[in-house]
Design a protein around this motif. Sequence first.
Motif, PDB file in Angstrom:
ATOM      1  N   PRO A 264       0.821  -1.219   0.000  1.00  0.00           N
ATOM      2  CA  PRO A 264       0.000   0.000   0.000  1.00  0.00           C
ATOM      3  C   PRO A 264       0.853   1.266   0.000  1.00  0.00           C
ATOM      4  O   PRO A 264       1.856   1.351   0.707  1.00  0.00           O
ATOM      5  N   LEU A 265       0.435   2.242  -0.813  1.00  0.00           N
ATOM      6  CA  LEU A 265       1.134   3.521  -0.913  1.00  0.00           C
ATOM      7  C   LEU A 265       0.251   4.643  -0.400  1.00  0.00           C
ATOM      8  O   LEU A 265      -0.982   4.544  -0.444  1.00  0.00           O
ATOM      9  N   THR A 266       0.873   5.723   0.037  1.00  0.00           N
ATOM     10  CA  THR A 266       0.122   6.917   0.434  1.00  0.00           C
ATOM     11  C   THR A 266      -0.179   7.778  -0.788  1.00  0.00           C
ATOM     12  O   THR A 266      -1.235   8.396  -0.887  1.00  0.00           O
ATOM     13  N   VAL A 267       0.757   7.823  -1.736  1.00  0.00           N
ATOM     14  CA  VAL A 267       0.547   8.608  -2.961  1.00  0.00           C
ATOM     15  C   VAL A 267      -0.268   7.786  -3.957  1.00  0.00           C
ATOM     16  O   VAL A 267      -0.396   6.564  -3.813  1.00  0.00           O
ATOM     17  N   PHE A 268      -0.814   8.467  -4.963  1.00  0.00           N
ATOM     18  CA  PHE A 268      -1.597   7.752  -5.967  1.00  0.00           C
ATOM     19  C   PHE A 268      -1.549   8.502  -7.293  1.00  0.00           C
ATOM     20  O   PHE A 268      -1.037   9.612  -7.382  1.00  0.00           O
ATOM     21  N   GLY A 269      -2.090   7.864  -8.314  1.00  0.00           N
ATOM     22  CA  GLY A 269      -2.118   8.453  -9.654  1.00  0.00           C
ATOM     23  C   GLY A 269      -1.017   7.886 -10.529  1.00  0.00           C
ATOM     24  O   GLY A 269       0.086   7.592 -10.048  1.00  0.00           O
ATOM     25  N   GLN A 270      -1.328   7.732 -11.820  1.00  0.00           N
ATOM     26  CA  GLN A 270      -0.350   7.167 -12.739  1.00  0.00           C
ATOM     27  C   GLN A 270       0.936   7.985 -12.771  1.00  0.00           C
ATOM     28  O   GLN A 270       2.036   7.437 -12.832  1.00  0.00           O
ATOM     29  N   HIS A 271       0.795   9.326 -12.688  1.00  0.00           N
ATOM     30  CA  HIS A 271       1.998  10.167 -12.725  1.00  0.00           C
ATOM     31  C   HIS A 271       2.889   9.916 -11.508  1.00  0.00           C
ATOM     32  O   HIS A 271       4.119   9.920 -11.620  1.00  0.00           O
ATOM     33  N   ASN A 272       2.271   9.662 -10.342  1.00  0.00           N
ATOM     34  CA  ASN A 272       3.086   9.387  -9.154  1.00  0.00           C
ATOM     35  C   ASN A 272       3.702   7.991  -9.192  1.00  0.00           C
ATOM     36  O   ASN A 272       4.774   7.771  -8.635  1.00  0.00           O
ATOM     37  N   LEU A 273       3.026   7.046  -9.852  1.00  0.00           N
ATOM     38  CA  LEU A 273       3.627   5.721 -10.026  1.00  0.00           C
ATOM     39  C   LEU A 273       4.824   5.798 -10.966  1.00  0.00           C
ATOM     40  O   LEU A 273       5.839   5.126 -10.759  1.00  0.00           O
ATOM     41  N   LEU A 274       4.715   6.636 -11.993  1.00  0.00           N
ATOM     42  CA  LEU A 274       5.873   6.878 -12.864  1.00  0.00           C
ATOM     43  C   LEU A 274       7.001   7.539 -12.074  1.00  0.00           C
ATOM     44  O   LEU A 274       8.172   7.165 -12.201  1.00  0.00           O
ATOM     45  N   ASN A 275       6.638   8.545 -11.255  1.00  0.00           N
ATOM     46  CA  ASN A 275       7.644   9.218 -10.416  1.00  0.00           C
ATOM     47  C   ASN A 275       8.350   8.219  -9.506  1.00  0.00           C
ATOM     48  O   ASN A 275       9.574   8.258  -9.333  1.00  0.00           O
ATOM     49  N   ALA A 331      -2.679  15.291 -15.681  1.00  0.00           N
ATOM     50  CA  ALA A 331      -2.242  14.163 -14.859  1.00  0.00           C
ATOM     51  C   ALA A 331      -2.885  14.197 -13.483  1.00  0.00           C
ATOM     52  O   ALA A 331      -3.296  13.158 -12.948  1.00  0.00           O
ATOM     53  N   THR A 332      -3.003  15.386 -12.903  1.00  0.00           N
ATOM     54  CA  THR A 332      -3.556  15.520 -11.544  1.00  0.00           C
ATOM     55  C   THR A 332      -5.051  15.238 -11.524  1.00  0.00           C
ATOM     56  O   THR A 332      -5.555  14.521 -10.649  1.00  0.00           O
ATOM     57  N   VAL A 333      -5.780  15.794 -12.495  1.00  0.00           N
ATOM     58  CA  VAL A 333      -7.227  15.540 -12.599  1.00  0.00           C
ATOM     59  C   VAL A 333      -7.478  14.048 -12.805  1.00  0.00           C
ATOM     60  O   VAL A 333      -8.329  13.447 -12.127  1.00  0.00           O
ATOM     61  N   ASN A 334      -6.734  13.443 -13.724  1.00  0.00           N
ATOM     62  CA  ASN A 334      -6.922  12.019 -14.009  1.00  0.00           C
ATOM     63  C   ASN A 334      -6.615  11.153 -12.797  1.00  0.00           C
ATOM     64  O   ASN A 334      -7.305  10.170 -12.530  1.00  0.00           O
ATOM     65  N   ALA A 335      -5.593  11.542 -12.031  1.00  0.00           N
ATOM     66  CA  ALA A 335      -5.211  10.759 -10.848  1.00  0.00           C
ATOM     67  C   ALA A 335      -6.338  10.718  -9.820  1.00  0.00           C
ATOM     68  O   ALA A 335      -6.682   9.648  -9.309  1.00  0.00           O
ATOM     69  N   VAL A 336      -6.920  11.878  -9.528  1.00  0.00           N
ATOM     70  CA  VAL A 336      -7.992  11.931  -8.519  1.00  0.00           C
ATOM     71  C   VAL A 336      -9.219  11.164  -9.004  1.00  0.00           C
ATOM     72  O   VAL A 336      -9.864  10.443  -8.242  1.00  0.00           O
ATOM     73  N   LYS A 337      -9.544  11.316 -10.285  1.00  0.00           N
ATOM     74  CA  LYS A 337     -10.734  10.646 -10.829  1.00  0.00           C
ATOM     75  C   LYS A 337     -10.560   9.129 -10.831  1.00  0.00           C
ATOM     76  O   LYS A 337     -11.486   8.386 -10.513  1.00  0.00           O
ATOM     77  N   GLN A 338      -9.353   8.667 -11.175  1.00  0.00           N
ATOM     78  CA  GLN A 338      -9.104   7.222 -11.210  1.00  0.00           C
ATOM     79  C   GLN A 338      -9.044   6.622  -9.804  1.00  0.00           C
ATOM     80  O   GLN A 338      -9.438   5.484  -9.584  1.00  0.00           O
ATOM     81  N   GLN A 339      -8.535   7.403  -8.849  1.00  0.00           N
ATOM     82  CA  GLN A 339      -8.441   6.909  -7.476  1.00  0.00           C
ATOM     83  C   GLN A 339      -9.809   6.831  -6.812  1.00  0.00           C
ATOM     84  O   GLN A 339     -10.052   5.950  -5.982  1.00  0.00           O
ATOM     85  N   PHE A 340     -10.703   7.755  -7.180  1.00  0.00           N
ATOM     86  CA  PHE A 340     -12.049   7.811  -6.575  1.00  0.00           C
ATOM     87  C   PHE A 340     -13.096   7.851  -7.691  1.00  0.00           C
ATOM     88  O   PHE A 340     -13.785   8.855  -7.890  1.00  0.00           O
ATOM     89  N   PRO A 341     -13.246   6.752  -8.453  1.00  0.00           N
ATOM     90  CA  PRO A 341     -14.131   6.752  -9.629  1.00  0.00           C
ATOM     91  C   PRO A 341     -15.608   6.945  -9.296  1.00  0.00           C
ATOM     92  O   PRO A 341     -16.384   7.368 -10.155  1.00  0.00           O
ATOM     93  N   ASN A 342     -16.003   6.670  -8.058  1.00  0.00           N
ATOM     94  CA  ASN A 342     -17.421   6.774  -7.688  1.00  0.00           C
ATOM     95  C   ASN A 342     -17.792   8.131  -7.087  1.00  0.00           C
ATOM     96  O   ASN A 342     -18.919   8.331  -6.653  1.00  0.00           O
ATOM     97  N   ARG A 343     -16.827   9.041  -7.048  1.00  0.00           N
ATOM     98  CA  ARG A 343     -17.114  10.392  -6.545  1.00  0.00           C
ATOM     99  C   ARG A 343     -17.019  11.399  -7.679  1.00  0.00           C
ATOM    100  O   ARG A 343     -16.105  11.347  -8.505  1.00  0.00           O
TER     101      ARG A 343
END
Length: 455
Positions: A264-275, A331-343
């Motif tokens: 488990p990670l604290t960060v999220f989003g494809q851009h942060n996984l690349l980072n 990247a930031t918008v996509n990260a939040v949407k993918q992490q919380f798809p039901n919100r």
Amino acid sequence: MNLHFIAIGGSAMHNLAIALKKKGFVITGSDDAIYEPSASRLSNYGLLPKEMGWFENNITSEIDAVILGMHARPDNPELLKAQELGIKIYSYPEYVYEQSKHKKRVVIGGSHGKTTITSMIIHVLKNCNKEFDYLVGAQLEGFDTMIQLTDAPVIVIEGDEYLSSPIDRRPKFHLYHADVGVISGIAWDHVNVFPTFDNYKEQFDIFIDTIAENGALIFCKDDEVLSELVKSNKSGVQKIPYSVPAHEIKDGVTKLTWNNEQVPLTVFGQHNLLNLNAAWNVCKLLGIGDIDFITAIKTFKGASKRLEVIGKNDDSIIFKDFAHSPSKLKATVNAVKQQFPNRNLIAIIELHTFSSLNKSFISEYYGSLDLADEAIVFIDQSTFRHKNLEPYDENVVRKSFGNNKLKYFNDAKILEEFLSYINLKGKNLLLMSSGNFGGINLNILADNLLKHTHT
């Protein structure tokens, strides 16, 4: 060494001044205006100028070198006096190199993710009890300054592609002569300096050529422009590609798949996984084993103002993010949407930089807010005047973003009033800017929104 800083109040400049004072240098400095937190931090170290302004008599033959900040002008009287006396003049990246030329230099470049990748590497090295120096573009939790210069054998540098000083038009990251270089991606920025994309892209080609002969380049192979650039570059350095590591998202938590485990990670989003993967590759070259890296990265909370949570309850989160360029925004918008798809996601961007407000550049934002359920753009009208740019209306903004439903505000008070009526139940709010939203106190706004969200 006696060093004088012209424009000591800058973010990087005042941190470098403090770092060198800690190292035993005699430091003086000047500026025409110094704001918080620079003023208090300089004051704490006895480095705050007694009087604001530029004064020729600050420059004497007793000064060994001058460090010139980007905020100063080429006709600065102190600079002219230093030139007249033949005193050596450095930009701050030149002086960082001067202090680190006998170290192993890791330089993190790219149009996005630099601060986060640098912060991840620093976090891991610290957790592994390694000795290192650093230069990073954000204040990090657990670190007193944004720059540290000691006798450590390694330095990790966030390598900005912007100009080095008013009299040195070279990008900063060209001056560090990396042993290990990273490029996270290439997306046009700084149009006031690099008027075409080809001109901007060329700076990264030159950066690869500055890497030491036996060095390495770590690059994101998912970026087509970057991959093509690396392929055509004739440098003989080792070229190490990276991509998004295996992972899964479950119940709002991103988990890294490693060694048949879900970490488990604290960060999220494809851009942060690349980072994260960029940082991992750097750490391998610095002798950090996979287990040590994984153990350390689990506790990395993210860099300041990068998807920073400023308020949350059971079904809403309010994020603040530094995203301002088109690639960072998307990247930031996509990260939040993918992490919380039901919100539902309410995404607000303040256009604040010279590039983002430039009428010839704003079309680069096309489609960047498409994944947001509600998209809002804010421009403080006074910013056009301050940057001497031609203002434009909401029709230009909507057309440039390719979003007819987009809401547009140019008055901070009206924006704040609009936001205060939002019902956040089942929604996330993402506030993105490199500015300050016209002075809106985002923490108070977040508290009030969560307090008054209808259940």
